[in-house]
Structure formats: C-alpha cells, structure tokens
Design an enzyme around this catalytic site. Structure first.
Site, mmCIF file in Angstrom:
data_model
loop_
_atom_site.group_PDB
_atom_site.id
_atom_site.type_symbol
_atom_site.label_atom_id
_atom_site.label_comp_id
_atom_site.label_asym_id
_atom_site.label_seq_id
_atom_site.Cartn_x
_atom_site.Cartn_y
_atom_site.Cartn_z
ATOM 1 C CB THR A 167 9.429 6.427 5.727
ATOM 2 O OG1 THR A 167 10.119 5.514 4.886
ATOM 3 C CG2 THR A 167 8.271 5.716 6.406
ATOM 4 N NE ARG A 195 13.205 -3.695 2.903
ATOM 5 C CZ ARG A 195 12.871 -2.599 3.567
ATOM 6 N NH1 ARG A 195 11.912 -1.824 3.106
ATOM 7 N NH2 ARG A 195 13.466 -2.272 4.690
ATOM 8 N N GLY A 197 9.208 -3.994 4.172
ATOM 9 C CA GLY A 197 9.842 -3.469 5.378
ATOM 10 C C GLY A 197 8.858 -3.275 6.514
ATOM 11 C CB THR A 218 10.644 6.407 9.918
ATOM 12 O OG1 THR A 218 11.541 6.618 8.814
ATOM 13 C CG2 THR A 218 10.879 7.499 10.936
ATOM 14 N N GLY A 221 14.439 -0.696 8.322
ATOM 15 C CA GLY A 221 13.249 -1.539 8.399
ATOM 16 C C GLY A 221 13.502 -2.944 8.898
HETATM 17 N N1 ASP Z 1 11.496 1.928 7.465
HETATM 18 C C1 ASP Z 1 11.419 2.069 6.034
HETATM 19 C C2 ASP Z 1 11.700 0.719 5.395
HETATM 20 O O1 ASP Z 1 12.585 0.034 5.845
HETATM 21 C C3 ASP Z 1 12.367 3.078 5.479
HETATM 22 C C4 ASP Z 1 12.415 4.394 6.216
HETATM 23 O O2 ASP Z 1 11.721 4.580 7.196
HETATM 24 O O3 ASP Z 1 13.176 5.264 5.802
HETATM 25 O O4 ASP Z 1 11.067 0.382 4.432
#
Ligand code: ASP
Length: 296
Positions: A167, A195, A197, A218, A221
């Site tokens: 991310t 979904r 996040g 990050t 989520g």
């Molecule tokens: N936070 C992001 C999500 O849940 C994923 C990530 O940061 O790796 O979509």
C-alpha cells in the site's frame, strides 16, 4: 517554512531481497516527484498526489498497476486524500478499471458535492471527469496474478494476509505551512469483492489538519478502521507532542484494542517526523539532515 515529505510503501512482511532494489528506486522516484513540487513552492496536496501517482504506476506496489487481486481475480482500488488547510477530503472505494485512484479521490474532493464514492458510482464519476480508464486486465501485474493463481491451485505458497507490503501513502508540509495526506491501495490479497479498507476511510487510513499534523497508515485495514488510527495519531500531537512518540502511542492503542498490526507516517506542523510500525517491516522514504533516506 522548510517543506517536509514522508512516503510509505506499505507495512507487512520483509520485502524479498530480489525486489528490494526495484522498490527502492520506485520510492526514490516518487519522493523526487513530490519533493520537486514542494521545493518549487507547490502545495502539500499536489506533492502527496504526485508522489502517490508515481507509486500507483509502479508494478511492485499494491496500488494502481500492481494491486493485489480480489477472490474473483479482479482489481478493486481504494484511496483517499485530505487537505489539512481547507479540511477538504476525497475518497473512493472498491473501484474497478481505475488507473490512478488518488486522482479520482482528488476529483471527488474538487467536485465537492460528496466526499466518498464507491463501486460503479465511482467508476461512472471517473468516466464523466475524463480520468484514464484501464481495461480490467490492464491493472493486473504478472506477479499478482501468479500469487492469486497459486492460492487457487492450493500450492500453499500464497498466504491470504500479511503478504509483502505495498500500500502507498504520503504526508507533506509545504512552505506555506499547509499539511496534506494521501493513501492508495489495492487492499488485501484475496479480499471479497466490495470490501473497502482503511485506505479509503478518512480518519482511519488518512488524516490531515494543518493545525496538528498529517498521517497515512497501512496494515490490517479492518483493525485500523476500528481504531481510527490516522486521526488518533494526529490527535496525539496536540500541545506540540513529539511525532515519533505519538506514532508509537497510536500503534500501541491499535495493538491493545484490536491486536491489529500496522505502520504509519506522521508529520507535525513544524515538519517533525514520526515513523512507526508493529509489522516485521515497513517501506519508507524521507529526508533527514538534507539527505534522502529510503528503507524497503
Ligand atoms: N490497509 C490496507 C487495507 O486494508 C492494506 C495495507 O496497508 O497493506 O486495505
């Protein structure tokens, strides 16, 4: 005022050594794109958008081209941004065929009628605003397709969660003292279609208030949303508190209340930096004592 910029390229497992050099060069290019805007007197908002677009276009980050796939084998992106001086925000969730989700979030913000569009409505809005569309398979990087196939074939190599980080996010302070934050992602590997996040959720994955600070998060989520992590971290800066400490305290709150793992980047109105994570690793880029520091 001296500008400041921090980028992240996701928190999670350690980046495999074969990918480190390429991820490093991706973060360097994105930092230079954002930094160039800041040193020419541009806005924090433009800097975080440009840096994020550069990372979205890079195949080794989980955003734009290179996004991880849903259980249906499709790419659905989330992104959000916030201008800490105007308090304007824009966000998009579960949007398909979008090359640069952060540009779409910017359009939502500039349009001003709503702050958050998802799914087909977001896609239609993108078409109406002339944003570049991508064919369904155009955003699928070969690596992500292989990963998805490995899970389907049950080879046991691919894991649903805690995969390679990817991310992307940025926080910036410009020479006029404005703060801004942006985050963009393909979400979590093998997620359900639809979904959304934290990266799309203001207060969770992204938050900026020029009076207090700017944050991009990050990691897990669902847990980051429960803990409203980005807003929590910015609130912890109240009274001029140290960003490094605030970043750690916000993550401790996340761990205590949700057991989620995450990372975050944080800037205060003086350009002081907070970078912290509870995952194995986190990719970041920032300037320290006049030199660019890139960790992957
Ligand atoms: N936070 C992001 C999500 O849940 C994923 C990530 O940061 O790796 O979509």
């Amino acid at each position: 005022m001296t500008p400041a910029l921090i980028l992240h390229g996701g928190a999670g497992a350690v980046t495999p050594s074969a990918l480190q050099a390429e991820r490093r060069s991706g973060l360097t290019a994105a930092f230079e794109a954002g930094w160039g805007i800041l040193v020419r007197g541009g806005t924090a908002l433009d800097a975080v958008v440009q840096a994020t677009v550069t990372l979205e276009d890079h195949p080794l980050f989980n955003a734009g081209f290179g996004s991880c796939l849903t259980e249906d084998g499709t790419v659905e992106v989330d992104a959000s941004l916030m201008d800490g001086s105007t308090f304007q925000t824009g966000a998009v969730g579960a949007a398909r065929n979008i090359k640069n989700a952060i540009r779409l979030a910017w359009e939502v913000m500039a349009d001003g009628r709503h702050v958050f569009l998802v799914g087909q409505g977001a896609e239609r809005f993108a078409r109406e605003h002339g944003l570049p569309q991508a064919a369904a398979d155009e955003l699928i990087a070969p690596r992500q397709h292989q990963r998805w196939q490995a899970l389907r074939l049950g080879s046991g190599q691919a894991q649903r969660t805690n995969g390679e980080p990817g991310t992307v996010g940025a926080v910036a302070l410009d020479s006029s003292g404005r703060l801004a934050a942006a985050t963009s992602t393909g979400g979590v590997f093998d997620k359900r279609s639809g979904r959304v996040g934290d990266s799309a959720v203001i207060g969770a994955g992204t938050y900026a208030d020029s009076a207090m600070g700017a944050c991009s998060a990050t990691g897990d989520g669902e847990q980051i949303i429960r803990a409203t992590l980005a807003r929590t971290a910015v609130e912890l800066l109240r009274g001029g508190k140290d960003p490094a400490q605030a970043a750690r305290t916000a993550l401790a709150h996340l761990t205590r209340r949700t057991r989620g793992e995450a990372g975050l980047i944080l800037l205060d109105p003086f350009g002081r930096r907070g970078v912290a994570y509870t995952t194995e690793s986190m990719s970041v880029a920032f300037r320290a004592e006049g030199c660019l520091v890139v960790r992957v």
